[in-house]
Design a protein around this motif. Sequence first.
Motif, short mmCIF file in Angstrom:
data_model
loop_
_atom_site.label_atom_id
_atom_site.label_comp_id
_atom_site.label_asym_id
_atom_site.label_seq_id
_atom_site.Cartn_x
_atom_site.Cartn_y
_atom_site.Cartn_z
N GLY A 39 81.71 34.76 73.94
CA GLY A 39 80.45 34.39 74.56
C GLY A 39 79.82 33.14 73.98
N ILE A 40 80.58 32.41 73.18
CA ILE A 40 80.10 31.16 72.57
C ILE A 40 80.62 30.01 73.42
N GLU A 41 79.76 29.04 73.71
CA GLU A 41 80.13 27.92 74.58
C GLU A 41 81.29 27.12 73.97
N ILE A 42 82.10 26.54 74.85
CA ILE A 42 83.25 25.75 74.43
C ILE A 42 82.81 24.57 73.57
N THR A 43 81.74 23.90 73.95
CA THR A 43 81.27 22.74 73.18
C THR A 43 80.84 23.17 71.78
N ALA A 44 80.21 24.34 71.67
CA ALA A 44 79.79 24.83 70.36
C ALA A 44 81.00 25.15 69.49
N LEU A 45 82.03 25.74 70.08
CA LEU A 45 83.26 26.04 69.33
C LEU A 45 83.94 24.76 68.86
N VAL A 48 81.98 23.36 65.98
CA VAL A 48 82.22 24.12 64.74
C VAL A 48 83.49 23.63 64.08
N GLU A 49 84.56 23.51 64.85
CA GLU A 49 85.82 23.06 64.30
C GLU A 49 85.76 21.63 63.78
N ALA A 50 84.91 20.82 64.37
CA ALA A 50 84.74 19.43 63.92
C ALA A 50 83.81 19.34 62.71
N GLY A 51 83.19 20.45 62.34
CA GLY A 51 82.28 20.45 61.19
C GLY A 51 80.91 19.91 61.53
N LEU A 52 80.51 19.99 62.79
CA LEU A 52 79.24 19.42 63.22
C LEU A 52 78.15 20.46 63.48
N ASN A 53 78.54 21.72 63.68
CA ASN A 53 77.59 22.73 64.11
C ASN A 53 77.83 24.04 63.36
N PRO A 54 76.82 24.55 62.66
CA PRO A 54 77.02 25.81 61.93
C PRO A 54 76.86 27.05 62.81
N LEU A 55 76.51 26.89 64.07
CA LEU A 55 76.20 27.99 64.99
C LEU A 55 75.00 28.79 64.49
N THR A 56 74.54 29.71 65.30
CA THR A 56 73.50 30.63 64.84
C THR A 56 74.19 31.70 64.00
N GLU A 57 73.43 32.42 63.25
CA GLU A 57 74.01 33.46 62.39
C GLU A 57 74.74 34.51 63.23
N ILE A 58 74.17 34.89 64.36
CA ILE A 58 74.79 35.89 65.22
C ILE A 58 76.10 35.37 65.82
N GLU A 61 78.72 35.26 63.07
CA GLU A 61 79.24 36.60 62.77
C GLU A 61 80.19 37.08 63.87
N THR A 62 79.85 36.82 65.13
CA THR A 62 80.70 37.21 66.25
C THR A 62 82.05 36.51 66.15
N LEU A 63 82.02 35.20 65.89
CA LEU A 63 83.25 34.42 65.79
C LEU A 63 84.10 34.89 64.61
N CYS A 64 83.48 35.09 63.47
CA CYS A 64 84.21 35.56 62.28
C CYS A 64 84.82 36.93 62.52
N ASP A 65 84.06 37.82 63.11
CA ASP A 65 84.55 39.17 63.39
C ASP A 65 85.75 39.11 64.34
N PHE A 66 85.66 38.28 65.36
CA PHE A 66 86.73 38.19 66.35
C PHE A 66 88.01 37.59 65.76
N LEU A 67 87.86 36.57 64.89
CA LEU A 67 89.03 35.89 64.32
C LEU A 67 89.52 36.52 63.02
#
Length: 120
Positions: A39-45, A48-58, A61-67
């Motif tokens: 449920g996280i936008e493609i641009t946000a993902l 994140v991988e480019a080191g530009l966006n820390p995302l929100t805490e939620i 956590e969702t991304l970390c849990d999934f991966l």
Amino acid sequence: MSDNEDVGLKAALRNFGDLVRHKRQACRWTFHGLSEKTGIEITALSDVEAGLNPLTEIERETLCDFLGIDIDAFSKMLRNERNKESTKNVDTAGQLRAAPVVDLKRYRETWQRTTSHPED
């Protein structure tokens, strides 16, 4: 925000992004597929991988849990990078003792210069 915190944040974002990229590619997920599942936008993902966006805490956590990444991975990386930056320019023994993390090699060098050694 001080310069050390800014540099620490940039390094932690870069390290976290590398970890996310590695996990995503190891699982053969595309941005589109991962976006649909988390449920996280493609641009946000991508940011994140480019080191530009820390995302929100939620979102993080969702991304970390999934991966399968430790949920506290980003905060640990951030703390580690800030500690490295805070001890980088420490030169004297007094500054070393006051620093949160002691660089033992430099402390030992200081001690060896100030301690007399018997001549053989």
